[in-house]
Every structure is written in C-alpha cells, then in structure tokens.
Design an enzyme around this catalytic site. Structure first.
Site, PDB file in Angstrom:
ATOM      1  N   GLY A 156       0.732  -1.199  -0.109  1.00 43.27           N
ATOM      2  CA  GLY A 156      -0.046   0.012  -0.095  1.00 43.27           C
ATOM      3  C   GLY A 156       0.760   1.148   0.047  1.00 43.27           C
ATOM      4  O   GLY A 156       2.080   1.252  -0.503  1.00 43.27           O
ATOM      5  N   CYS A 157       0.354   2.139   0.588  1.00 42.97           N
ATOM      6  CA  CYS A 157       0.950   3.384   0.448  1.00 42.97           C
ATOM      7  C   CYS A 157       2.309   3.698   1.697  1.00 42.97           C
ATOM      8  O   CYS A 157       1.963   4.768   2.296  1.00 42.97           O
ATOM      9  CB  CYS A 157      -0.040   4.779   0.704  1.00 42.97           C
ATOM     10  SG  CYS A 157      -0.998   4.837  -0.937  1.00 42.97           S
ATOM     11  N   VAL A 158       2.847   2.602   2.093  1.00 43.18           N
ATOM     12  CA  VAL A 158       3.608   2.773   3.244  1.00 43.18           C
ATOM     13  C   VAL A 158       5.065   3.123   2.498  1.00 43.18           C
ATOM     14  O   VAL A 158       5.379   2.365   1.804  1.00 43.18           O
ATOM     15  CB  VAL A 158       3.384   1.533   3.862  1.00 43.18           C
ATOM     16  CG1 VAL A 158       4.437   1.522   5.303  1.00 43.18           C
ATOM     17  CG2 VAL A 158       2.155   1.278   4.373  1.00 43.18           C
TER      18      VAL A 158
END
Lengths: 519, 105
Positions: B103-105
C-alpha cells in the site's frame, strides 16, 4: 504626455528581464542543485538503477515493475485488442474516444503544463503524443475508415512493440491532469492514461506494487491495502488515544463500530502505520465539534487503486464501503481522511456504483473548513511560528473541488503562510501521482524527474521563514514529497494539515493547546 | 522467487529481499540481512528495535505504527533512520524478518 509615460514604462520593462535573468543564472549556478533537463539516457539510468542498486547487485535480485508472469509475450497485441473491444462494448469510453480522435490536433500546447516533460525534455513525454498511442490503436482497429485504410495500405496493425511502448508511457504519466487545463480541444489526457492502463491491466500488465495491495484489499483476510488486521488497528487506536490524553489534556476517542453513527470515517489505511498526527488531528476536530462518527472494522481503508488502473477494482472497493455503511446503519455520509485519490474515487464514483443507497461523500478538509467558518474550533495562534506552504493534491484540486477550504483552515491559525507560485487548480503534481508512489523501485525516477518541478516550487517558498513545513493533505503526496525533500536536500518537514491542527487546536478547559507529556 | 544466501545457507526472499517465511528468521539471518541494508554491525540499539518489531509482529501480524515503535523503544525517528538508513518500514522490518509493507507505506 501619454507617449512619454509609455516610453518610461518601456524603459523599466527593458531592465527587468536582465535582472530576472541574473537571478535565474544565480539559482542555476549555486543556490539549487537542480540540473538541466535530463536526456533519455539519464532517464533510463534513473529507472534501471534504484537507489540501493549496490544492494540489489549483491543480492542478485531482478527489479520487476510490471506483473505479467506466465503470460505469452507474443500474444500481447491480440489480447490487448480483445480486452479493448470488451471494454468499449460495456462502457461509454467509446463515445469519448470517438470524440477525441476527431478533436485531437496534436498541437502540443499541453507540453508547457507537464512536469514530467519539463524535467526530461523528451518528446515521448508530451501528453498528446502519449495519448496518441492509444488513439492510434482505436483509429486503426475500431473505426471503419481505419480498418479500410489498414487493408489498403497493408498496415499490420497493433504490434508488440507498440504494446510495450504504451506500458511504459502510461506509467511515465502521473495522471495529474494538469495538461487538460491547456488543451484547446478539451482532451483529458489523464482519462486516456487511465483507459490505457485499464486495458493493459486486463491483459496482466500492471505495476506489481498496486496489484499485490489490491489483491489483499479485495480477497485477503485483512481487507485493506496495508494488510493491517483488526486487532492491530484497535491496538493502534488505543495507543493514539493515550497520546492525545497526554498531550491535549482531555480524553479524545476513536469510536469503533458505532451503529447508527452519522459519519463513517475511512482513512487511507497507511495512516494507521505512518501518520499518527494526521489521525489525532482529525479525531480532535471531530471531538471539538461533538460529531457522531465511527470507524468500521469491516472496512477501514479508503485507498482505491482502481482509480489508477482498473474500473473493476474501483467498483469493487466502493461496494465494500457501501456494505460497511449499510452494516453500521450510517445516517449522514462517508467521511474520507487526508487522501486525494481516495476522496476523488469515493466522491465521484461511490454514488455511481452504490447498489442500494446513495450517500454524500465528504473530504475531511471540507468538513474542517466548514467548522472553522462556523467558529466551532479554537486555535492557539502562537503554536505554529514556522513558515508554511501548501501542496494541492491533484485529485482534489484539479477540478477546483478542494482549493480554498484548506487555505481557510490555514489562515485560521497560521501566520506565516507562503503560497507556491503554481497553486490551486494549476498546482503541480508531487510526481508520485497515478499510483506510481507505491512503486518503490522507481523512486529515483519519481524524485529526480516526476517530482523535480515540485521540489523547485517548495524550495522557492523557504527563504526568510523560521523553519519550514510543507503541508500535503494526501497519503500519496505525503510519501512522495518526503522522498522528494530527502533526495533533493530541501530543508522542509512534510506534514498533513491535521498534523498542524493537532498541535494548535485547544480542547481543554484551561485554554492550553499543548501539554508536554511527562516521560 | 529468488534465494538469499548467507553463511552457506539459503532462504527464499521476494524481489526486494524480504524473507517470505517469517519462521525461518534467526539472529544469524538478521545479521546477514542487516549487511544488505547497509548496517555493518547490529548493536544493542538495533536489537532493541528489531526485537520490538518481532514481538509486535508475532502478536498482531503486522508492524506497529511508526510512532508507537519510536515511543516504546524510546528511539526518536531520526535515530531510527540513522540506525536503519532505509527507514523503519523498509529497513528495520526487513532485518526483523517481517514481510514487505504494501500500500502507500
């Protein structure tokens, strides 16, 4: 007399460019590490050599960017056309393409708007040239004139190289849609990029990082892109509540699974790993206004990568949100946290796809701005003394939807606010748009090329301030700009807008915004 | 899936060098992974973070929030970046044998 005044004005005008030229030269020479536009070779290097290339060499690991394992490479043109035909049959993209092949003049006015072209100077990065890649396929294979001309001229049609070219081109674009502002024919190149990626995804060409995350969200156990289980979510929320009690001096809750709440709150789920302050700021605002809201354990991820590459995914993710709103009997609507693409996908598509009940979709910036306007929030103006600039996430600002709201909030408690020279609808992409930020392998490309213009714009706002914050109210932009600041050596700290609200909002009776924790 | 070799042993890792099976993790492997992440020697400060990450992962099946990691290990974020140059999510998690964050990590 009038003539004299005009001469005088001209006289001043003549000296001005010289002075501007000097400043530009000065900037070029010493005060900025920015280089001249990159050549094609340099760009390929940026792609081929991720930052830790020596690490990858040591591990002998291939860097793979697209997913297409086990698919026959020689079959791609046929499969591409089959997928395209199916999509055109079942959607209304055909109407759009029919229009665009007639209006596209390839005048290249869009070049001035594209931050990728500005950095590379490569003709392949001209937006209308990129769009032409797909329009050409449409013209050749889906119009009678094109099919006839193809036969008469012996044009073999779509080739494998062409598919490859599209796979690269549509992911060089960050889908920020800034080019649309300049197009005299009104062509939305971002939409063409989206459609191109959608067709490519149907034949198995999509960035691995996006596909893996989406798979977890749609079919995994945790149902979110960062694979955070409910137990971990609850643990995190408990931790944040403790934090707030210590620093704000009052008990602020993160309500979970409250049936019949007014608002269902969905943050980009990565916030629960990375953005403690953003979440606490949002909780504080909702606490101050006494709002009825809840986080649902059935679906707590607002992220929707479908917006970047697949309409199927876009729909499925939104249906999960609808399911959760139904389960919790949500009264008023869906509240989305600080995230550009998640807000846009929900705002513009939730009610398109919702099966049973339409609900309004509100972004947290809209909500907070309304509360500021109504005078329901109290701030300590002394808290933020630093210079602050604001980055407009493309997905919420390009359409003019959320431009003034964050500025109203900022002016309510920050004194030293400096706009970037390109702002609002005309704002420049962070360089990680269109899902590319999740692809770690292309970080050098993102920060050196895609994010280069943004780096310049942020740098311009720094001089003269006491410290510097760059506000980016979007999970994508936050990650990308942090990397841009680091890789370009820019002395600014990246925060969300609610991070600063968290510091400055006054909740306790003693009127103190910040209680230094004792540990 | 590629293999990662250390001290004559092999483990399966993904494209980014994260081990695939958290159960094969041991201290020797952590040391080897640390080398890859640009950490020459794992000090007590490193182990403090690595052990916290592992314990949290075993309990919850995911890495903790970055802020929680900093607070519980009493390590400011800046120091985490000094210890693990590629950061808490990509660097420290890899050494601790957690899967790659998505994800957006």
């Amino acid at each position: 007399m009038a003539g004299h005044a005009r001469t005088a004005a001209l006289g001043e005008g003549v000296s001005a460019p010289a002075a501007t030229g000097e400043i530009v030269n000065k900037l070029r020479e010493g005060e900025t590490p920015m280089k001249q536009p990159l050549t094609r070779d340099e760009r390929e290097k940026a792609y081929a050599l991720p930052k830790k290339h020596e690490v990858i060499e040591r591990q002998k690991l291939p860097v793979r960017y697209h997913v297409e394992d086990g698919l026959a490479v020689e079959d791609r043109p046929r499969r591409f056309l089959a997928a395209m035909a199916a999509i055109l049959k079942h959607t209304n993209y055909r109407f759009v393409l029919d229009h665009y092949i007639r209006t596209s003049a390839k005048c290249s006015r869009c070049t001035v708007q594209c931050q990728v072209f500005a950095a590379t100077g490569d003709v392949n990065d001209i937006p209308c040239r990129r769009s032409e890649l797909l329009l050409r396929v449409y013209r050749r294979h889906f119009t009678q004139a094109g099919m006839l001309r193809g036969r008469l001229l012996g044009d073999p049609g779509l080739t494998d190289e062409h598919v490859q070219q599209m796979a690269e081109a549509f992911y060089d674009c960050t889908a920020c849609r800034r080019c649309q502002l300049e197009c005299p024919a009104g062509i939305d190149h971002g939409l063409i990029t989206h459609l191109g990626r959608y067709i490519l995804a149907e034949i198995g060409i999509a960035p691995r990082a996006l596909v893996v995350s989406t798979r977890e969200q749609l079919t995994g156990e945790t149902h979110n892109t960062s694979a955070i289980p409910v137990a971990a979510l609850k643990d995190t929320l408990g931790f944040l509540e403790e934090e707030m009690a210590e620093t704000k001096g009052v008990e602020v809750k993160f309500p979970v699974d409250v049936e019949g709440a007014d608002w269902l709150f969905l943050a980009p789920v990565s916030d629960y790993m990375m953005e403690a302050e953003t979440l606490m700021g949002i909780a504080c605002v909702l606490h101050a206004t006494g709002e009825s809201w809840t986080i649902g354990t059935g679906d707590y991820d607002a992220i929707n990568y479908g917006l970047f590459y697949s309409d199927h995914v876009l729909e499925k993710v939104l249906l999960m949100v609808e399911e959760e709103a139904k389960r919790l009997k949500i009264r008023k609507g869906i509240l989305i946290g600080e995230c550009g693409h998640a807000s846009r996908s929900a705002k513009f598509f939730y009610n398109q796809f919702a099966r049973e009940r339409k609900l309004p979709v509100v972004n947290i910036l809209e909500y907070t701005a309304e509360q500021v306007r109504a005078g329901r929030l109290e701030f300590d103006r002394e808290m933020i003394g630093e210079r602050v600039t604001y980055h407009d996430p493309c997905n919420i600002a390009r359409s003019g939807w959320i431009v003034e709201q964050p500025r109203e909030i900022i002016r309510a408690f920050i004194d030293d606010f400096r706009e970037m020279s390109a702002r609002g609808r005309n704002g420049v992409c962070c360089g990680g748009g269109g899902g590319t930020v999740s692809i770690d392998e292309i970080r050098p490309y993102r920060t050196a090329i895609g994010g280069r213009r943004k780096a310049e714009l942020i740098r311009e706002t720094i001089a003269g301030g006491k410290g510097h914050y760059t506000i980016a109210p979007c999970a994508n932009c936050k990650k990308q700009i942090r990397e841009v600041l680091e890789d370009n050596g820019i002395p600014s700290e990246l925060v969300g807008l609610h991070d600063l609200i968290y510091k400055a909002i006054v909740l306790s009776d003693d009127g103190v915004a910040w209680h230094e924790p004792e540990y | 899936m590629p293999d990662f070799e250390y001290n004559g042993k092999k483990v399966v890792v993904d494209e980014d060098g994260f081990i695939q099976d958290p159960d094969v993790w041991n201290e020797e492997l952590a040391n080897a992974l640390a080398q890859v992440e640009g950490v020459d020697q794992l000090t007590d400060e490193h182990w403090n973070i690595v052990n916290y990450l592992r314990n949290y992962y075993q309990q919850f099946g995911i890495a903790p929030m970055v802020r929680k990691l900093c607070k519980e290990t009493k390590t400011p974020l800046k120091r985490v970046y000094e210890l693990f140059p590629s950061g808490p999510a990509k660097g420290a998690c890899k050494v601790a044998g957690l899967p790659k964050p998505t994800g957006c990590v």
